[in-house]
Each structure stands twice: as structure tokens, then as C-alpha cells.
Scaffold this motif. Structure first.
Motif, PDB file in Angstrom:
ATOM      1  N   SER A  65       7.795   6.922   8.243  1.00  0.00           N
ATOM      2  CA  SER A  65       8.237   7.625   9.447  1.00  0.00           C
ATOM      3  C   SER A  65       9.026   8.887   9.098  1.00  0.00           C
ATOM      4  CB  SER A  65       9.116   6.695  10.288  1.00  0.00           C
ATOM      5  OG  SER A  65       9.739   7.404  11.335  1.00  0.00           O
ATOM      6  N   ARG A  66       8.684   9.984   9.764  1.00  0.00           N
ATOM      7  CA  ARG A  66       9.434  11.227   9.581  1.00  0.00           C
ATOM      8  C   ARG A  66      10.597  11.333  10.562  1.00  0.00           C
ATOM      9  NH1 ARG A  66       4.792  10.566   6.576  1.00  0.00           N
ATOM     10  NH2 ARG A  66       4.318  12.435   5.348  1.00  0.00           N
ATOM     11  N   ARG A  67      10.603  10.441  11.572  1.00  0.00           N
ATOM     12  CA  ARG A  67      11.708  10.492  12.539  1.00  0.00           C
ATOM     13  C   ARG A  67      11.849   9.144  13.223  1.00  0.00           C
ATOM     14  NH1 ARG A  67      12.293  14.176  18.053  1.00  0.00           N
ATOM     15  NH2 ARG A  67      14.479  13.602  18.470  1.00  0.00           N
ATOM     16  N   VAL A  78       6.328  11.430  15.715  1.00  0.00           N
ATOM     17  CA  VAL A  78       5.598  12.438  14.954  1.00  0.00           C
ATOM     18  C   VAL A  78       6.495  13.657  14.755  1.00  0.00           C
ATOM     19  CG1 VAL A  78       3.633  14.017  14.992  1.00  0.00           C
ATOM     20  CG2 VAL A  78       3.368  11.652  15.806  1.00  0.00           C
ATOM     21  N   VAL A  79       6.480  14.220  13.547  1.00  0.00           N
ATOM     22  CA  VAL A  79       7.217  15.443  13.245  1.00  0.00           C
ATOM     23  C   VAL A  79       6.233  16.477  12.711  1.00  0.00           C
ATOM     24  CG1 VAL A  79       8.963  16.523  11.777  1.00  0.00           C
ATOM     25  CG2 VAL A  79       9.392  14.269  12.762  1.00  0.00           C
ATOM     26  N   ASP A  80       6.194  17.630  13.363  1.00  0.00           N
ATOM     27  CA  ASP A  80       5.372  18.747  12.903  1.00  0.00           C
ATOM     28  C   ASP A  80       6.261  19.671  12.079  1.00  0.00           C
ATOM     29  OD1 ASP A  80       3.695  20.839  12.444  1.00  0.00           O
ATOM     30  OD2 ASP A  80       3.405  21.386  14.552  1.00  0.00           O
ATOM     31  N   HIS A  81       6.247  19.507  10.765  1.00  0.00           N
ATOM     32  CA  HIS A  81       7.125  20.310   9.915  1.00  0.00           C
ATOM     33  C   HIS A  81       6.781  21.796   9.969  1.00  0.00           C
ATOM     34  CE1 HIS A  81       9.569  17.201   8.167  1.00  0.00           C
ATOM     35  NE2 HIS A  81       8.519  16.519   7.727  1.00  0.00           N
ATOM     36  N   VAL A 151      17.482   3.314   5.684  1.00  0.00           N
ATOM     37  CA  VAL A 151      16.084   2.890   5.621  1.00  0.00           C
ATOM     38  C   VAL A 151      15.242   4.089   6.050  1.00  0.00           C
ATOM     39  CG1 VAL A 151      16.581   0.455   6.027  1.00  0.00           C
ATOM     40  CG2 VAL A 151      16.214   1.956   7.970  1.00  0.00           C
ATOM     41  N   SER A 152      13.920   3.913   6.124  1.00  0.00           N
ATOM     42  CA  SER A 152      13.027   5.023   6.509  1.00  0.00           C
ATOM     43  C   SER A 152      13.308   6.235   5.613  1.00  0.00           C
ATOM     44  CB  SER A 152      13.215   5.389   7.988  1.00  0.00           C
ATOM     45  OG  SER A 152      12.901   4.313   8.823  1.00  0.00           O
ATOM     46  N   LEU A 153      12.858   6.151   4.369  1.00  0.00           N
ATOM     47  CA  LEU A 153      13.234   7.118   3.355  1.00  0.00           C
ATOM     48  C   LEU A 153      12.595   8.490   3.500  1.00  0.00           C
ATOM     49  CD1 LEU A 153      13.418   4.918   0.138  1.00  0.00           C
ATOM     50  CD2 LEU A 153      15.142   5.357   1.883  1.00  0.00           C
ATOM     51  N   TRP A 154      11.873   8.689   4.630  1.00  0.00           N
ATOM     52  CA  TRP A 154      11.309  10.013   4.906  1.00  0.00           C
ATOM     53  C   TRP A 154      11.963  10.647   6.134  1.00  0.00           C
ATOM     54  CZ3 TRP A 154       6.152  11.357   2.664  1.00  0.00           C
ATOM     55  CH2 TRP A 154       5.729  10.434   1.700  1.00  0.00           C
ATOM     56  N   ALA A 155      12.896   9.938   6.760  1.00  0.00           N
ATOM     57  CA  ALA A 155      13.440  10.369   8.050  1.00  0.00           C
ATOM     58  C   ALA A 155      14.905  10.773   7.920  1.00  0.00           C
ATOM     59  CB  ALA A 155      13.277   9.257   9.081  1.00  0.00           C
ATOM     60  N   VAL A 156      15.457  11.337   9.008  1.00  0.00           N
ATOM     61  CA  VAL A 156      16.820  11.861   9.040  1.00  0.00           C
ATOM     62  C   VAL A 156      17.601  11.165  10.149  1.00  0.00           C
ATOM     63  CG1 VAL A 156      18.241  13.937   9.305  1.00  0.00           C
ATOM     64  CG2 VAL A 156      15.992  14.097   8.196  1.00  0.00           C
ATOM     65  N   ASP A 223       2.075   0.515  -7.888  1.00  0.00           N
ATOM     66  CA  ASP A 223       1.547   1.886  -7.861  1.00  0.00           C
ATOM     67  C   ASP A 223       1.875   2.563  -6.529  1.00  0.00           C
ATOM     68  OD1 ASP A 223       0.535   1.467 -10.373  1.00  0.00           O
ATOM     69  OD2 ASP A 223      -1.577   1.410  -9.743  1.00  0.00           O
ATOM     70  N   GLU A 224       1.641   1.845  -5.435  1.00  0.00           N
ATOM     71  CA  GLU A 224       1.888   2.435  -4.122  1.00  0.00           C
ATOM     72  C   GLU A 224       3.382   2.557  -3.828  1.00  0.00           C
ATOM     73  OE1 GLU A 224      -0.015   3.919  -2.209  1.00  0.00           O
ATOM     74  OE2 GLU A 224      -2.043   3.284  -2.728  1.00  0.00           O
ATOM     75  N   VAL A 225       4.177   1.649  -4.341  1.00  0.00           N
ATOM     76  CA  VAL A 225       5.620   1.732  -4.122  1.00  0.00           C
ATOM     77  C   VAL A 225       6.185   2.947  -4.852  1.00  0.00           C
ATOM     78  CG1 VAL A 225       7.835   0.564  -4.399  1.00  0.00           C
ATOM     79  CG2 VAL A 225       5.784  -0.759  -3.830  1.00  0.00           C
ATOM     80  N   ARG A 226       5.743   3.164  -6.062  1.00  0.00           N
ATOM     81  CA  ARG A 226       6.185   4.342  -6.810  1.00  0.00           C
ATOM     82  C   ARG A 226       5.749   5.619  -6.090  1.00  0.00           C
ATOM     83  NH1 ARG A 226       6.763   2.594 -12.714  1.00  0.00           N
ATOM     84  NH2 ARG A 226       6.130   4.676 -13.377  1.00  0.00           N
ATOM     85  N   ALA A 227       4.526   5.614  -5.585  1.00  0.00           N
ATOM     86  CA  ALA A 227       4.046   6.787  -4.851  1.00  0.00           C
ATOM     87  C   ALA A 227       4.866   7.004  -3.584  1.00  0.00           C
ATOM     88  CB  ALA A 227       2.571   6.615  -4.500  1.00  0.00           C
ATOM     89  N   TYR A 228       5.233   5.922  -2.915  1.00  0.00           N
ATOM     90  CA  TYR A 228       6.059   6.006  -1.712  1.00  0.00           C
ATOM     91  C   TYR A 228       7.381   6.721  -2.011  1.00  0.00           C
ATOM     92  CZ  TYR A 228       9.161   4.233   2.014  1.00  0.00           C
ATOM     93  OH  TYR A 228      10.075   4.113   3.030  1.00  0.00           O
ATOM     94  N   LEU A 229       8.032   6.350  -3.101  1.00  0.00           N
ATOM     95  CA  LEU A 229       9.317   6.940  -3.456  1.00  0.00           C
ATOM     96  C   LEU A 229       9.168   8.379  -3.940  1.00  0.00           C
ATOM     97  CD1 LEU A 229      10.947   3.934  -5.350  1.00  0.00           C
ATOM     98  CD2 LEU A 229      11.386   4.668  -2.999  1.00  0.00           C
ATOM     99  N   SER A 230       8.195   8.621  -4.809  1.00  0.00           N
ATOM    100  CA  SER A 230       8.050   9.965  -5.358  1.00  0.00           C
ATOM    101  C   SER A 230       7.568  10.952  -4.300  1.00  0.00           C
ATOM    102  CB  SER A 230       7.101   9.959  -6.556  1.00  0.00           C
ATOM    103  OG  SER A 230       5.813   9.492  -6.198  1.00  0.00           O
ATOM    104  N   GLU A 231       6.690  10.519  -3.395  1.00  0.00           N
ATOM    105  CA  GLU A 231       6.231  11.411  -2.335  1.00  0.00           C
ATOM    106  C   GLU A 231       7.335  11.676  -1.323  1.00  0.00           C
ATOM    107  OE1 GLU A 231       2.546   9.926  -0.735  1.00  0.00           O
ATOM    108  OE2 GLU A 231       1.676   9.734  -2.749  1.00  0.00           O
ATOM    109  N   SER A 232       8.191  10.672  -1.098  1.00  0.00           N
ATOM    110  CA  SER A 232       9.359  10.900  -0.253  1.00  0.00           C
ATOM    111  C   SER A 232      10.253  11.976  -0.868  1.00  0.00           C
ATOM    112  CB  SER A 232      10.147   9.592  -0.084  1.00  0.00           C
ATOM    113  OG  SER A 232      11.438   9.830   0.434  1.00  0.00           O
TER     114      SER A 232
END
Length: 587
Positions: A65-67, A78-81, A151-156, A223-232
């Protein structure tokens, strides 16, 4: 738009829910090219609420989630960056030569928002710092908290101002020449609002941390967990135009794979920096005293660009305060010697015995091959203040003169200096541990656990601030009337003077650790330390009596900055330094 989610835990179906849309639910299809992924296309715009249901269960927020407009347990949005109108022209600001300022959005101002903090950026420009380091801003329960239970490591965090609030803050900081660093937490997630285990194996019982099951970096599904963190991490740097990240407690990232997660992350960030054409960096918090953390990947290290140096802090703290409990015990035996060692070798524990740990700790670094810029030096941080029973700063127990001495050591050290908000004027407001848990059972567990922890060290339970009491947070907010009165105004001017010296005298920003020379009072002969940085000499007297310091035949210098009036050394190189005072000398 495309909605996708990694949900290998789903056995039969995953459903996208878009309440308020013309079509409210969409069955998702398995992605044939990505194991465990589900996708669907649906009409949605910036701000559209959505969530996912696994096998007909409750609707949960998006792990990416971005928000989170309604908090960690609410629907995602949804967030339109691309919709944010950024100013143009920011080329970035590297870590080399930087002076950092650690800041907590929720207490930097009484309002506790990004926009309110933006109005105080002028203070930081006048101070002379180069980067603001924000404490974590991911969503957490309630309104106020440190942010390390996010939590939600992509959100603010929405009460701070959400995604656009952070962008406005970064844009405003860049407009006045300040870089922005964000503290991110990969080693654990908060106990409330953490829905990740329902979607996939984000955590593993293979390893454990103080927070429970470890983040899954090396077990099946990692693999996916690492990608989750690095992409965040890359999202913060790319979508919010941040200049760097501070990685919380990397020693708690258990990873037995041949390619360590941190090495993988540093490679990804370096690649992003090349793509964006501006410097980006990663700063680790690590208690391992291991130079491999910041050693280049090509030389067998993890390739992180810098790390916090707690050894330097502990040595300086014990020299200033005389405290000897807990991990300070190793440094308190000979604090000036410990401080001299960290100033010249970075680590105090470099293969030496640690009584606190009951074992040998650390590893020596190659001073000739390691830039001192890779270590952050500080006298106070959110940890070293907030994790004390009363959240008391150094200003609660030290004189202005000793606070000035602490500033002199930090800001003339070979390390990248960092200040904790309010430190520059000797703020008298404490910075205490506070939470705003909405779950009554969790709130009581945190409250009682805090009291038990400090009761074991002799504190009365009633003396420990209640983390859930709103007054605990309120007490921790900076008092912005202080910098205009004494002794705060004088301390603020002293910090500005030292930072300006660091900027105008190249010797003070020289990263050559091997060239630093230090001397200190012998046991029982005073409490002074002096060290040389090229043609610059710094002398600090922590005693309540004058100190006579022999700087040698080459010690004749002019005074560049002094806390108390002092005469430059004569031909004999002898300096007489007033009590609780410090001086910076130059040729």
C-alpha cells in the motif's frame, strides 16, 4: 490500472475490493510468470480505496500500500506519484562532508506535521546542517509514536500529512539546499496492523529477534520478501526524492544466504543513483563493530555507505557524565582513553573483551583504507535519550560548558557529525518514550513492560512516564521559545560557529582517520583530551578546574573558536584551558 499482490497463502481465490467504484469486486487471476502473484485490471484513480480478500476472508490492506488514509487496519488508497508537482533542479547532496540533524516529525513542532516542520527549515539552514534525518514515517496505530512500530512499509503516516505531506517537506528542504534522509525499519514490523503473515511467509521461525519471529530473508519464500524490502527502499528514494536511508538495527537482519540482503540492497541503491543521476546513500545502525558493514562490495564487504558509531557515543557520554551502568561499563573504566581510541580508530571494541556482553566483541578496521566519513559521530540520538527511564537529555544534568564541550568533540571529530533535534540549543524538554496504541491490551502491555524494565534498574514504577498518556508526547515537543533566551542562545551560536569552522577549514572534514592524533590526561591528572586534525588542534577540559595542556613545540596556534576566553599557546606550546571549556586552534 493493474492491481497485483503476492499472496501464496491464498488457496483458491483472491478478490480485489473497490468500494464506491462502479464495479466493487474483481476476481484476480494467478500470474503465470510470477509464482504466488495474483493480478487484475480495474478502473481506479488517485485516492481510490481498495483492499484484498483471500479465499473469501476479511478485506485486508495491500502489503505494498502506498497510502493508508484510515490507519494500518483500514483500506489502502491508490497514489499517483506522477501527479505531484516537484520543483526542478535538485542535483542531490552526498554524505561526504555532511552534517546531519535527526528529527522526529511528531515532536519537532507542537503541531506534529510535515507542513509545520517545513516552516522551521530556516532554523536548520542558519545552523549550517546539510541533511535532515527523519525518524520513521510509516503508518502506525493512533496519532503519536516514535514510528518504530510501523507497518505498510511503502506508505506514510496519515496524521503527519500522508504521501503529499512528505513530498512537500522534501521539496521544501531541497529548495533551501537541505538533503533529506529517512529512517526505515526492515528488521521488524509493529504488532498492531501487521497483516503480512496472512498473505505470505514474510516472517520465519528459523531465526528470532527481540520482536519475535525474524523477517524472512533466507527461508523458503524469501526471494519475494527481500524484493519487498528492497523495492520499498528504492521507492522512498525514487518516488519521494529522498537522498538517503538510515537502516534500523541491521544486526537484527538474520540472513545466512551467500548474498547478504544488505549487499543486495546497496547494489540496488547504487544502480538507482546511477539511473537518477544523483548521489544516494545508505546508513546502517549496527552494534556489531564490524568494518565489513561499510567495506565496499568489491572488497568483500556489504557496501553500505556509512554506519552509526555507538562506540564513539558511549565513550563521549561516559567522559561527560561518569555513568557506568549497562553498556557504559566497558567505557567508564577509562573514559578519556576510550574517547581517544574512538577518535583515532572509530571502534572501541575491535576484538576486545566486552564485560557487558561477556565475550570478545568487534573487529579492527584498516584506518588507512577506511574513510572516517563512513562513521556517524554524535553525543545524543533518539535512542540514547528516549530509551532512558525519563527521556532526559544531557542538558538535564550537564552545565552549558560541558554541553559546549560535547558539541566541540562531535563537530570537530573525523566522523560525519549528527545532532539530535534541540541539542543545538541545549533543549530542556525531555524526549520520552510515547505510544498511542488503540488496542487496550497492547497499550497496557507496553505500559507495564516499560515499568518492569526500569524497576529492575531501581526506578520506582510511578516515576516512569506512561507511554500512553498524551502528556508524555506533549512534554517531548520542542519549546521553540528557548533558542531566544540564555543559556540556549549562546549554545546555539556555538554550534553555528563550529559547523561554520568545519565548512571553511578542510582539515576538519579530512576523512583520513589514520592522521588523527590524540592525547589525554593521565589517570587522576585531570579530565582533558586534545587531538590534532592536520593544522587544527582541539582541546577539551571536562574538569571543574583549569587544565594545563602541553601541545608540543608545534602547538603554537591562533584561537579559531573558544567557549571561554583563552590565550593561544606560547612558544612552549602550553595551553591553559578554563574549567568546562574547549578551544579550536589553527595555524
Amino acid at each position: 490500472m493493474l492491481f497485483d499482490v503476492w499472496a501464496p497463502q491464498a488457496e483458491e481465490r483472491v478478490t480485489l475490493h473497490l468500494p464506491g467504484a462502479a464495479v466493487a469486486t474483481y476476481g484476480m487471476e494467478r500470474d503465470p510468470d510470477r509464482d504466488g502473484w495474483w493480478t487484475v485490471r480495474a478502473e481506479a484513480a488517485d485516492g481510490s480505496r481498495y483492499g484484498f480478500s483471500l479465499d473469501g476472508g476479511p478485506v485486508r490492506p495491500d502489503p505494498r500500500s502506498r497510502r493508508q488514509p484510515d490507519g494500518p487496519d483500514g483500506l489502502s488508497a491508490v497514489v499517483d506519484h506522477d501527479a505531484f508537482a516537484w520543483r526542478d533542479g535538485w542535483a542531490g547532496r552526498p554524505l561526504t562532508g555532511a552534517v546531519l540533524y535527526e528529527l522526529h516529525i511528531g515532536t519537532y513542532t507542537r503541531e506534529g506535521t510535515f507542513d509545520a516542520a517545513s516552516k522551521r527549515l530556516g532554523h536548520l539552514v542558519e545552523l549550517g546542517v546539510t541533511h535532515v534525518q527523519l525518524m520513521p514515517v510509516c503508518p502506525f496505530p493512533g496519532t503519536h509514536g516514535w514510528g518504530y512500530e510501523g507497518v505498510s512499509l511503502w506508505a506514510v503516516h496519515e496524521p503527519y500529512g500522508g504521501p503529499d505531506g512528505l513530498k512537500r517537506f522534501v521539496d521544501a528542504a531541497h529548495a533551501v539546499g537541505l538533503g533529506v534522509v529517512l529512517d526505515v525499519v526492515h528488521n521488524h514490523l509493529g504488532p498492531s496492523g501487521n497483516h503480512l503473515p496472512l498473505f505470505g511467509p514474510y516472517f520465519t521461525e528459523t531465526h528470532h529477534t527481540p520482536w519475535g519471529a525474524a523477517v524472512n530473508l533466507d527461508a523458503p519464500g524469501s526471494d519475494e520478501v527481500r524484493a519487498y524490502l528492497s523495492e520499498s527502499a528504492r521507492s522512498w528514494l525514487r518516488d519521494y526524492r529522498l537522498d538517503g536511508l538510515r537502516l534500523d538495527a541491521v544486526h537484527a537482519l538474520a540472513d545466512t544466504r551467500a548474498l547478504h540482503f544488505l549487499e543486495e540492497l546497496s547494489a540496488g541503491v547504487d544502480a538507482l543513483a546511477a539511473e537518477l543521476g544523483r548521489p544516494l546513500f545508505l546508513i546502517a545502525e549496527s552494534d556489531l563493530a564490524d568494518p565489513r558493514t561499510t567495506t565496499a562490495r568489491e572488497a568483500g564487504g556489504l557496501g553500505l555507505h556509512a554506519q552509526w558509531n555507538d562506540d564513539f557515543h558511549h565513550a563521549l557520554h561516559t567522559a561527560l557524565t561518569g555513568e557506568s551502568q549497562g553498556y557504559y561499563a566497558d567505557f567508564a573504566r577509562a573514559p578519556l582513553e576510550a574517547l581517544a581510541k574512538t577518535l583515532t580508530r572509530a571502534f572501541f571494541h575491535d576484538g576486545t573483551y566486552s564485560s557487558f556482553r561477556g565475550r570478545i566483541h568487534g573487529r579492527p578496521l584498516d584506518r588507512t583504507a577506511t574513510s572516517a566519513h563512513r562513521f556517524l559521530g554524535y553525543a545524543q540520538t533518539h535512542d540514547q535519550v528516549g530509551n532512558r527511564a525519563l527521556g532526559d537529555r544531557l542538558s538535564a544534568s550537564l552545565s552549558p560548558g560541558l554541553l559546549a564541550c560535547a558539541a566541540a568533540v562531535v563537530l570537530t571529530s573525523p566522523f560525519t557529525p549528527m545532532l539530535f533535534m534541540g541539542e543545538e540549543w541545549g533543549a530542556r524538554t525531555p524526549w520520552q518514550f510515547f505510544t498511542d496504541h488503540t488496542d487496550p491490551a497492547l497499550a497496557e502491555a507496553v505500559r507495564s513492560g516499560r515499568r518492569r524494565e526500569f524497576a529492575a534498574h531501581g526506578w520506582a514504577a510511578d516515576d516512569i512516564p506512561d507511554p500512553q498518556d498524551p502528556r508524555t508526547r506533549d512534554r517531548s515537543c520542542l519549546d521553540w521559545s528557548e533558542p531566544d533566551r540564555e543559556p540556549h542562545a549562546r549554545l546555539l551560536a556555538w554550534h553555528r560557529e563550529l559547523i561554520a569552522l568545519r565548512r571553511t577549514h578542510p582539515d576538519l572534514s579530512d576523512p583520513d582517520l589514520a592522521s588523527v592524533r590524540a592525547a589525554h590526561a593521565a589517570n587522576g591528572a585531570g579530565r582533558w583530551i586534545a587531538y590534532r586534525r592536520g593544522d587544527i588542534r582541539v582541546a577539551v577540559n571536562l574538569s571543574d578546574a583549569p587544565a594545563t595542556i602541553g601541545l608540543g613545540r608545534n602547538g603554537r596556534s591562533r584561537v579559531l573558536a573558544a567557549w571561554e576566553p583563552v590565550e593561544a599557546p606560547g612558544a612552549d606550546g602550553v595551553l591553559v584551558l578554563p574549567p568546562e571549556s574547549c578551544v579550536v586552534l589553527g595555524s
